[in-house]
Design a protein around this motif. Sequence first.
Motif, PDB file in Angstrom:
ATOM      1  N   PHE A 144       0.823  -1.208   0.000  1.00 49.09           N
ATOM      2  CA  PHE A 144       0.000   0.000   0.000  1.00 49.09           C
ATOM      3  C   PHE A 144       0.858   1.260   0.000  1.00 49.09           C
ATOM      4  N   ARG A 145       0.456   2.203  -0.849  1.00 49.23           N
ATOM      5  CA  ARG A 145       1.157   3.476  -0.961  1.00 49.23           C
ATOM      6  C   ARG A 145       0.191   4.619  -0.652  1.00 49.23           C
ATOM      7  N   VAL A 146       0.642   5.569   0.163  1.00 48.54           N
ATOM      8  CA  VAL A 146      -0.124   6.782   0.414  1.00 48.54           C
ATOM      9  C   VAL A 146       0.346   7.842  -0.574  1.00 48.54           C
ATOM     10  N   ILE A 147      -0.565   8.307  -1.412  1.00 48.69           N
ATOM     11  CA  ILE A 147      -0.254   9.343  -2.397  1.00 48.69           C
ATOM     12  C   ILE A 147      -0.971  10.621  -1.995  1.00 48.69           C
ATOM     13  N   THR A 148      -0.220  11.686  -1.813  1.00 49.26           N
ATOM     14  CA  THR A 148      -0.799  12.965  -1.408  1.00 49.26           C
ATOM     15  C   THR A 148      -0.907  13.892  -2.615  1.00 49.26           C
ATOM     16  N   ALA A 185      -3.528  -1.824   6.417  1.00 51.65           N
ATOM     17  CA  ALA A 185      -3.950  -0.772   5.496  1.00 51.65           C
ATOM     18  C   ALA A 185      -4.986   0.144   6.135  1.00 51.65           C
ATOM     19  N   VAL A 186      -5.920  -0.425   6.891  1.00 54.39           N
ATOM     20  CA  VAL A 186      -6.933   0.393   7.569  1.00 54.39           C
ATOM     21  C   VAL A 186      -6.276   1.300   8.598  1.00 54.39           C
ATOM     22  N   ASN A 187      -5.305   0.788   9.324  1.00 58.10           N
ATOM     23  CA  ASN A 187      -4.554   1.626  10.274  1.00 58.10           C
ATOM     24  C   ASN A 187      -3.813   2.743   9.549  1.00 58.10           C
ATOM     25  N   LEU A 188      -3.280   2.419   8.380  1.00 57.02           N
ATOM     26  CA  LEU A 188      -2.566   3.420   7.583  1.00 57.02           C
ATOM     27  C   LEU A 188      -3.521   4.536   7.140  1.00 57.02           C
ATOM     28  N   ILE A 189      -4.735   4.175   6.789  1.00 56.48           N
ATOM     29  CA  ILE A 189      -5.737   5.184   6.424  1.00 56.48           C
ATOM     30  C   ILE A 189      -6.030   6.089   7.614  1.00 56.48           C
ATOM     31  N   ASN A 190      -6.219   5.490   8.773  1.00 59.34           N
ATOM     32  CA  ASN A 190      -6.529   6.287   9.969  1.00 59.34           C
ATOM     33  C   ASN A 190      -5.384   7.208  10.368  1.00 59.34           C
ATOM     34  N   GLU A 191      -4.160   6.781  10.081  1.00 58.20           N
ATOM     35  CA  GLU A 191      -3.000   7.617  10.410  1.00 58.20           C
ATOM     36  C   GLU A 191      -2.996   8.929   9.633  1.00 58.20           C
ATOM     37  N   LYS A 220     -13.535   0.259  11.651  1.00 57.89           N
ATOM     38  CA  LYS A 220     -12.606   1.028  12.486  1.00 57.89           C
ATOM     39  C   LYS A 220     -12.120   2.302  11.800  1.00 57.89           C
ATOM     40  N   LEU A 221     -12.453   2.471  10.517  1.00 60.08           N
ATOM     41  CA  LEU A 221     -12.073   3.697   9.818  1.00 60.08           C
ATOM     42  C   LEU A 221     -12.689   4.912  10.517  1.00 60.08           C
ATOM     43  N   LYS A 222     -11.874   5.962  10.652  1.00 60.65           N
ATOM     44  CA  LYS A 222     -12.332   7.150  11.367  1.00 60.65           C
ATOM     45  C   LYS A 222     -12.068   8.406  10.547  1.00 60.65           C
ATOM     46  N   ALA A 223     -13.038   9.320  10.577  1.00 57.18           N
ATOM     47  CA  ALA A 223     -12.887  10.628   9.940  1.00 57.18           C
ATOM     48  C   ALA A 223     -13.802  11.616  10.665  1.00 57.18           C
ATOM     49  N   LYS A 224     -13.319  12.829  10.855  1.00 55.03           N
ATOM     50  CA  LYS A 224     -14.040  13.821  11.652  1.00 55.03           C
ATOM     51  C   LYS A 224     -15.435  14.103  11.108  1.00 55.03           C
ATOM     52  N   ILE A 416       2.028  -1.011 -10.457  1.00 51.72           N
ATOM     53  CA  ILE A 416       0.894  -0.160 -10.077  1.00 51.72           C
ATOM     54  C   ILE A 416       0.420  -0.653  -8.718  1.00 51.72           C
ATOM     55  N   TRP A 417       0.764   0.072  -7.680  1.00 52.21           N
ATOM     56  CA  TRP A 417       0.579  -0.427  -6.315  1.00 52.21           C
ATOM     57  C   TRP A 417      -0.766  -0.001  -5.735  1.00 52.21           C
ATOM     58  N   PRO A 418      -1.289  -0.728  -4.742  1.00 45.65           N
ATOM     59  CA  PRO A 418      -2.552  -0.339  -4.117  1.00 45.65           C
ATOM     60  C   PRO A 418      -2.422   1.039  -3.465  1.00 45.65           C
ATOM     61  N   GLU A 419      -3.460   1.853  -3.636  1.00 50.45           N
ATOM     62  CA  GLU A 419      -3.339   3.279  -3.319  1.00 50.45           C
ATOM     63  C   GLU A 419      -4.319   3.743  -2.249  1.00 50.45           C
ATOM     64  N   ILE A 420      -3.794   4.568  -1.370  1.00 51.62           N
ATOM     65  CA  ILE A 420      -4.579   5.362  -0.427  1.00 51.62           C
ATOM     66  C   ILE A 420      -4.274   6.817  -0.774  1.00 51.62           C
ATOM     67  N   THR A 421      -5.294   7.554  -1.205  1.00 48.10           N
ATOM     68  CA  THR A 421      -5.088   8.923  -1.680  1.00 48.10           C
ATOM     69  C   THR A 421      -5.491   9.928  -0.610  1.00 48.10           C
ATOM     70  N   VAL A 422      -4.633  10.891  -0.378  1.00 48.82           N
ATOM     71  CA  VAL A 422      -4.960  11.995   0.522  1.00 48.82           C
ATOM     72  C   VAL A 422      -4.942  13.279  -0.296  1.00 48.82           C
TER      73      VAL A 422
END
Length: 432
Positions: A144-148, A185-191, A220-224, A416-422
């Motif tokens: 998993f890759r975080v892409i900003t 990956a879910v923890n990475l999203i929450n981070e 467990k996913l969290k967002a304000k 092409i890696w799995p993506e978490i986009t911010v």
Amino acid sequence: MARLFIPFLLFFIVELYTFFALRTLTKNKMVLVAYWLLFVVVCLIIVYNMYIVYNENRFSLNTGYAIALMLTYFVPKVIVFFFLFAEDIFRFFAGIANYFSLDSRSVSEAIPSRRKFISQVALGIAAIPFAGFLYGVFKGKYDFRVITQTIEFDDLPDAFDGYRITQISDIHSGSFDNIEKIEYAVNLINEQESDAILFTGDIVNAKAEEMDPYISIFEKLKAKDGKFSVLGNHDYGYYAYESVTDFNENHKKIEAVHKAIGFDLLQNENRQIKRGTDTLNILGVENWGASRHFPKRGSLVKATQQISDGAFNVLMSHDPSHFDYKKKEFNTHDRFNLDTVKEETNIINFNKKIQLTLAGHTHGMQFGIEIPFLNFKWSPVKYRYPKWAGLYAEKGKYLYVNRGFGFLAFPGRVGIWPEITVIELKKKKLTT
């Protein structure tokens, strides 16, 4: 079976060329016999799994691994084939030259040593995709890759300057085989601690039950400001059900899955996020894409009801072709008589401005090449979906296409890696 003859004939020709390359390196009969035995075993595995898919109408993880085996086994050999086929063309013209040459021995004696060198080079280069496919199957699919991404807007409400959205897409839970990696990956999203999480469709491959082992993880996913979602083409169960009753029952279960996770599922709807007197609209449409093979249920008209002109809108639409599709006939594969939406516009030409669209669907084909520092990316999927990964801008509107969280069919990812986009929304500063 007749239609399978040509593909297997091509496979055999490729296999034969690779065998000749191997024979230049070893004359050991046990090795050469084992080579052909392996070819037979691989073919039997592929044929058996094709039988399962076409005759029993089901796609299992084992079928996915059979696809991975086929790609890993045959694609590198295609490289060997092209090298040696080019060498055969050279040998053909060299043979003609040899026939008319006064010094024919020098040409004929050079050919065997040249053949061995070309074979070694071809096998060495073929080892690269072979290693790539192995990595993609065993590691890459969970790499998993975080892409900003920061996007500036003239009309972003002041209170939302710096607003952060995490986008995930294409979970495809029916393909997972490692719960610990999904927890990571879910923890990475929450981070990322974003203000909102937006999921842009395909939570399963076909059946709602595929998500059952993972609901407790994704909840467990969290967002304000909440978690919002839409449906993708796979969420409608086209690939699993033959009756309208079963289809409708699965749809209810899919809705229940989103609710259990805490996703606010938007089906041609909108929600408002308030910051003082400022508002940001989250819009969500059902699946709508240019392909006639997928359901067309997305309605921009319904999704923007009671949205005033000049408002700031973020849209979730699973298929990126919705953004700028060219007007075509509205044929659709719809054996369940779904309500096909025949809106004669795309997102960029819609009468209400949609500043940012988030999509997924393509997965980047789970195969390609990306070199970020050169701003270079390529995947075969670009020839089907020109806007297939990353950020695009047209007519003052933006589209971001997520590369996908999960995987489908081929149980791996190569390049092409799995993506978490911010995505951070910024107010464009006026220049004087």
